[in-house]
Design an enzyme around this catalytic site. Sequence first.
Site, mmCIF file in Angstrom:
data_model
loop_
_atom_site.group_PDB
_atom_site.id
_atom_site.type_symbol
_atom_site.label_atom_id
_atom_site.label_comp_id
_atom_site.label_asym_id
_atom_site.label_seq_id
_atom_site.Cartn_x
_atom_site.Cartn_y
_atom_site.Cartn_z
ATOM 1 C CD GLU A 307 -9.118 7.248 6.499
ATOM 2 O OE1 GLU A 307 -8.513 8.210 6.987
ATOM 3 O OE2 GLU A 307 -8.768 6.058 6.621
ATOM 4 C CE LYS A 376 -2.128 7.517 3.193
ATOM 5 N NZ LYS A 376 -2.899 6.893 4.296
ATOM 6 C CG ASP A 381 -3.443 3.500 5.586
ATOM 7 O OD1 ASP A 381 -2.618 4.386 5.325
ATOM 8 O OD2 ASP A 381 -4.260 3.580 6.512
ATOM 9 C CD GLU A 409 -1.664 4.545 10.866
ATOM 10 O OE1 GLU A 409 -1.207 5.384 10.080
ATOM 11 O OE2 GLU A 409 -2.873 4.236 10.920
ATOM 12 C CG HIS A 537 -5.733 -2.922 6.841
ATOM 13 N ND1 HIS A 537 -6.447 -2.823 8.019
ATOM 14 C CD2 HIS A 537 -5.767 -1.676 6.288
ATOM 15 C CE1 HIS A 537 -6.898 -1.589 8.162
ATOM 16 N NE2 HIS A 537 -6.481 -0.861 7.137
HETATM 17 C C1 BDP Z 1 -4.319 6.225 7.817
HETATM 18 C C2 BDP Z 1 -4.355 6.655 9.230
HETATM 19 C C3 BDP Z 1 -5.256 7.834 9.491
HETATM 20 C C4 BDP Z 1 -4.983 8.914 8.465
HETATM 21 C C5 BDP Z 1 -5.157 8.358 7.081
HETATM 22 C C6 BDP Z 1 -4.736 9.345 6.007
HETATM 23 O O1 BDP Z 1 -4.770 5.553 10.019
HETATM 24 O O2 BDP Z 1 -4.999 8.267 10.791
HETATM 25 O O3 BDP Z 1 -5.819 10.004 8.657
HETATM 26 O O4 BDP Z 1 -4.326 7.258 6.890
HETATM 27 O O5 BDP Z 1 -3.645 9.184 5.498
HETATM 28 O O6 BDP Z 1 -3.069 5.642 7.669
HETATM 29 O O7 BDP Z 1 -5.485 10.252 5.688
#
Ligand code: BDP
Length: 716
Positions: A307, A376, A381, A409, A537
């Site tokens: 990201e 994770k 996510d 989240e 998602h």
């Molecule tokens: C996602 C989130 C973001 C995090 C990213 C992460 O939306 O804010 O920075 O994962 O885990 O769930 O790095």
Amino acid sequence: MFRTLFHGLLALALLGLAGAARAEDGYDLWLRYRPIEAEWQARYRPVAASIVVAGDSPTMRIASAELKRGLDGLLGGAVAEDQPAGAGAILVGTPEESPMIDALGLPLESMGREGYLIRSIRIGGKPMTVIAANDDVGALYGAFHFLRLIQTRQPIEALDIRSTPKVQLRLLNHWDNLDRSVERGYAGQSIWDWWKLPDFKDPRYTDYARANASIGINGTVLNNVNAKADSLTAPWIGKAAALADIFRPYGIRVYLSARFSAPIEIGGLKTADPLDPQVRAWWKAKADEIYRAIPDFGGFLVKANSEGQPGPQDYKRTHADGANMLAEAVAPHGGVVMWRAFVYSHETPDDRAKQAYNEFKPFDGRFADNVIVQVKNGAIDFQPREPFHPLFGAMPKTPLMMEFQITKEYLGFATHLAYLGTLFEETLAADTRAKGEGSTVAKVIDGSLHGYRLTGMAGVANIGSDRNWSGSHFDQANWYAFGRMAWNPDMKARPIAEEWARMTFSNQQGFVSPAVDMMMGSREIVVDYMTPLGLHHLMASGHHYGPGPWVDDLERADWNPVYYHRADAAGIGFDRTKAGSDAVSQYAPPVARMFGDIDTVPERDLLWFHHVGWDRRMASGRTLWDELVARYGRGVRGVESMQRDWTRLAPFVDAERHREVATFLAIQRHEAKWWRDASIAYFQTISKRPLPAGEAPPEHPLSWYRALNFPFAPGH
Ligand code: BDP
């Protein structure tokens, strides 16, 4: 005599207050220690009449104070006073500090620093409860365990308890920024008042440490994985050191998220190339500097090449090169590097669910001894439901640790009631089949499957400056469950929920069973109204608040919900079979076959792995389209039933907490219906099928839902 009478009256008065009447704000978490029922007091008092703590370390003083505070509170008056002859004592300590414990010759050999024994014995005819460990911190954990027995009304007369953590690193990850905002935080600001640190040490830091110690959490990463290099400068190291000093006696180490490009940003170097000697020297010096301030510093957590974050791939180096460089810097001090596997690259057009595996699997066995890769629970996510991450079981030569998200989240923020114990359990109990049947994710995480040298579990914290810590009373249970499962990944969600409910609210059976049932069903209800049948998602962009299944205009394909649901005239779902992205092949063959076959994939994961025709018959006999609509409705009705349950529980809960939970449930009901209506309105434009008989049409046209806009949603 007068004093005893007075104590009795006081206890009675307190007991009255401990009933429904007394307002509570949730600050006390599961450590409330309110006076318990008179008959239980009468039962426990003879066993726990006095406390003898051997040793005078800060940790032992905390253990002693905790026992006193707990027993005074629970048993409704000063322990150790007015004790009847022959009354029992609690003896706490290590063989080193207590000759009496030493003389008992307890089998503590294989129990490490953190394990403990709790045993009922008799010495000279006097009942004694011994809480023994090899190290003070083990004794502290044992003290909390003993109190929990009383808090949950367990017998304490004939104890023979042995407990050691199955996982070494049991960590919270705070996604807290230096300006006190919290990424994905729904409980106010960061509890770290960075600006006033290191001079002002908010008493709350001590309460935080105490709460974590009570559930065995032994480390905390203070800052966001999207890290600023500033957190590695001298002033910020000083702030972290102040927190470390507070946490140390509670057995909690401090860790920091490290920004990979820090050598450039704060070191004045031209590069952050992990193979550059100057870069390596810079990190070594930085680690030395941190360890001078924090001698027991735990190590670094790193998000790299994910990201938009910098990382070794910026220099054509690998994850292993990057991780090993940092590992080398902290190794002389006993530190670890937790290198995150949450990566997906801007350039790769492949299924996002495959990317972490593709990038890490080739490096199995190439990481330094003090590196652990943090994965994770699922490959996308933190969705309301994800199949377990295919890396679990696939890295026999590289220790992997679990990353769960405690903060919600993607599960309705703080106002939706979703007990995550069931989500954690579902992942941990999943069978990777890596070494035949029974190769559960729990066994990967506790290291037993592959013989990992390092083990760990991290939870993205849901803690903030809100008075109740977690933004809602029930979200405290998710922090609690995380700690309990990090200690023992084989623990089940239900008994944990029960412990928590008893300690946090009430031990009355009329409360406990319905409350626990409500918690146990709650996360599935969220799955139903947000992402049934393996959908994922579909949340609105950026803040992830509310539905946005129609979103198709974000810069990257895999940020768009349409990328994930792939609904078209023929059907809906992401084909990850061999005919599609073939993500299934990342699992061990029997798992790949099970997920890859539309007839054997569990319905709950159906649309995660398959693109399915709208008219396909489901187990219920309904078509897929009708089933989808039915699930959304079931989710809304699920919230309504939680509302009814909660109303009935009013007599057992103080008015303040009861009211807040009820209000949040009303918000949840409203938002569940919003999710249902918006999702149905959208998907119906694609399925072009009528709503099944009896299903109410969405309240508004699709355009209404699409126009909703929340620029100030929290946590973003
Ligand atoms: C996602 C989130 C973001 C995090 C990213 C992460 O939306 O804010 O920075 O994962 O885990 O769930 O790095």
